[in-house]
Each structure stands twice: as structure tokens, then as C-alpha cells.
Design a protein around this motif. Structure first.
Motif, mmCIF file in Angstrom:
data_model
loop_
_atom_site.group_PDB
_atom_site.id
_atom_site.type_symbol
_atom_site.label_atom_id
_atom_site.label_comp_id
_atom_site.label_asym_id
_atom_site.label_seq_id
_atom_site.Cartn_x
_atom_site.Cartn_y
_atom_site.Cartn_z
ATOM 1 N N LEU A 198 -1.462 -4.491 68.316
ATOM 2 C CA LEU A 198 -1.625 -3.319 68.949
ATOM 3 C C LEU A 198 -3.047 -2.902 69.140
ATOM 4 N N LYS A 199 -3.458 -2.741 70.507
ATOM 5 C CA LYS A 199 -5.204 -2.425 70.558
ATOM 6 C C LYS A 199 -5.135 -1.225 71.615
ATOM 7 N N ALA A 200 -4.395 -1.081 72.320
ATOM 8 C CA ALA A 200 -4.243 0.140 73.329
ATOM 9 C C ALA A 200 -2.912 0.689 73.519
ATOM 10 N N VAL B 94 -7.422 4.223 74.828
ATOM 11 C CA VAL B 94 -6.257 4.827 75.527
ATOM 12 C C VAL B 94 -6.453 4.703 76.999
ATOM 13 N N GLY B 95 -5.386 4.585 77.604
ATOM 14 C CA GLY B 95 -5.420 4.589 79.137
ATOM 15 C C GLY B 95 -4.458 5.382 79.621
ATOM 16 N N LEU B 96 -4.571 5.532 81.117
ATOM 17 C CA LEU B 96 -3.720 6.433 81.864
ATOM 18 C C LEU B 96 -3.393 5.581 82.881
ATOM 19 N N ALA B 97 -2.095 5.495 83.255
ATOM 20 C CA ALA B 97 -1.727 4.709 84.510
ATOM 21 C C ALA B 97 -0.368 5.668 85.307
ATOM 22 N N ASP C 30 -12.240 13.038 77.657
ATOM 23 C CA ASP C 30 -12.990 12.172 76.713
ATOM 24 C C ASP C 30 -12.221 11.066 75.751
ATOM 25 N N TYR C 31 -10.990 11.291 75.562
ATOM 26 C CA TYR C 31 -10.231 10.579 74.926
ATOM 27 C C TYR C 31 -9.650 9.252 75.454
ATOM 28 N N PHE C 32 -9.819 9.203 76.850
ATOM 29 C CA PHE C 32 -9.350 8.200 77.476
ATOM 30 C C PHE C 32 -10.525 7.163 78.021
ATOM 31 N N ASP C 33 -10.292 5.787 77.624
ATOM 32 C CA ASP C 33 -11.130 4.839 78.010
ATOM 33 C C ASP C 33 -10.990 4.285 79.413
ATOM 34 N N ALA C 34 -9.896 4.557 79.914
ATOM 35 C CA ALA C 34 -9.486 4.258 81.375
ATOM 36 C C ALA C 34 -8.555 5.062 82.068
ATOM 37 N N VAL C 35 -8.788 5.176 83.354
ATOM 38 C CA VAL C 35 -7.889 6.073 84.013
ATOM 39 C C VAL C 35 -7.553 5.426 85.260
ATOM 40 N N HIS C 36 -6.405 5.055 85.782
ATOM 41 C CA HIS C 36 -6.129 4.364 87.037
ATOM 42 C C HIS C 36 -4.755 4.791 87.698
ATOM 43 N N LEU D 87 -9.387 -1.647 80.574
ATOM 44 C CA LEU D 87 -9.371 -1.597 79.076
ATOM 45 C C LEU D 87 -10.141 -2.765 78.129
ATOM 46 N N GLY D 88 -10.013 -3.804 78.824
ATOM 47 C CA GLY D 88 -10.384 -4.940 78.340
ATOM 48 C C GLY D 88 -9.307 -5.521 77.262
#
Length: 213
Positions: free
Chosen positions: A3-5, A106-109, A128-134, A156-157
Motif C-alpha cells: 500500500l502506497k496511497a 492521500v487523494g480525493l476522487a 494540506d493533507y491531500f496530495d491530489a484532488v480530482h 499521485l504517481g
């Protein structure tokens, strides 16, 4: 899996906002002559805002305003309620902070428009906790199509097989599964809610940690 994300859905996961959408749609669409019934409204539950607006326009076409303008009225109404109501899921901020402290991405989808996501992140003070929001508004199709999750993983890569998605609906779980991710169903303490499609279940964010962490 390694697990990475962790990727979060928004409505029904970060915030208890699904009632906001129902009220906003009823208020706005009714003002343009749409006759909303529970039976028809049930068909729109997991659509994007654009799809919902087009659904009602096809059944009760209004005059003078285009579909996009009416859609934005609904979105604005929801944002007003997010700002004015106490809607954060109990324990969500601490839960996400724990994940970040363990150095996971951390991402949001979400199927909701990006400006609603922006309002939620601002309200909960968790941007600030989110690395990507989509948002699915930038995809040709929303959930249950996997596009929003595939793009989120790319942002997120992280390969989808190294991601886990937290969802509260079958539609969202299906999208994440088809993207190649592990899934967690969040029930908000509803003991009867259970989807076989989910790999794990979380009742609430105050007492639970992800089983795979």
C-alpha cells in the motif's frame, strides 16, 4: 499488496452531505417546474451533478436557462450548506492525519464538481493533507466508471494496485475495483450496510484504522 496511497470518496465519507444534494436539487429544480418524485430521484443518486441536471431537463425541460446554469445553482446551494452546517464525519481529520503521519499519499476522487471539493477541504481544514484532488467533472464519465480513480492514481504517481479507496456506495466501490484498487466500505456505524465487493469495512473513523496499515 504494497500500500502506497489511500484515496477517499467525498460525499458520505469526508462529509455527511448527501442530504444537502437532495435538498438543493429539490429546491432548484422545483423552481423551474420539475416535478421531483422519490422514484425518479432514486435513479439519480449516484450520478454526477451534470448527469442529474440533464436527467431532469430531459423529463421536464425548462426555458430561458441552459442546463449548465441550473447545475451551477445546485452546486452553489450545496456549497452554502457545507459552509453553514456541521457536516464533517466524526474523526475524519484525525484519521487522515494518522495516514499522512505514516507517509502514505492521500487523494480525493469525487463525482461532485471540484468547487464543492474545494469547499469541503476548506471547511474541514484538511487541504494540506491531500496530495491530489480530482473530480469526475473532468472525465467523460463519472463513477461507476473507473476514470476518476485511474486519473487520481496517476496524479499521485502511484499504480492503482498500490492504492486503496474508501467509499460508501456500491457505485464508488465498483469504480475503484475496476480501476484495479483494493476497497474499503465506510458504513458510518450502519451495521447492516455491507457490500461483498469491498475488501474491508470501516464502521467509523473514530475507532478504526485501515486493516492494511
Amino acid at each position: 499488496m504494497t500500500l502506497k496511497a489511500i484515496i477517499f470518496d467525498m460525499d458520505g465519507v469526508l462529509v455527511d452531505s448527501e442530504g444537502f444534494w437532495a435538498k438543493a436539487e429539490l429546491d432548484v429544480f422545483s423552481s423551474y417546474g420539475v416535478q421531483i418524485t422519490d422514484e425518479l430521484a432514486a435513479q439519480t443518486k449516484y450520478m454526477t451533478t451534470q448527469e442529474v441536471t440533464e436527467f431532469w431537463y430531459d423529463k421536464f425541460p425548462w426555458e430561458n436557462l441552459n442546463v449548465s446554469s441550473v447545475e451551477q445553482e445546485v452546486v452553489s446551494r450545496v456549497i452554502e450548506m457545507i459552509h453553514s452546517e456541521d457536516c464533517a464525519m466524526d474523526g475524519i481529520k484525525e484519521f487522515i492525519k494518522t495516514i499522512k503521519d505514516k507517509e502514505y499519499k492521500v487523494g480525493l476522487a469525487t463525482n461532485a464538481p471540484l468547487r464543492v471539493a474545494d469547499a469541503v477541504l476548506e471547511k474541514l481544514q484538511i487541504r494540506d493533507y491531500f496530495d491530489a484532488v480530482h473530480s469526475s467533472e473532468f472525465e467523460k464519465q463519472g463513477k461507476p466508471h473507473p476514470a476518476v480513480y485511474l486519473t487520481s492514481a496517476k496524479k499521485l504517481g502511484v499504480e492503482p494496485k498500490h492504492c486503496i479507496a474508501i467509499e460508501d456506495s456500491y457505485s464508488g466501490l465498483k469504480a475503484a475495483k475496476e480501476a484495479g484498487m483494493k476497497t474499503v466500505v465506510f458504513t458510518n456505524d450502519n451495521e447492516t450496510l455491507d457490500f461483498e465487493i469491498a475488501d474491508f469495512k470501516i464502521l467509523n473513523f473514530k475507532e478504526a484504522l485501515l486493516p492494511v496499515l
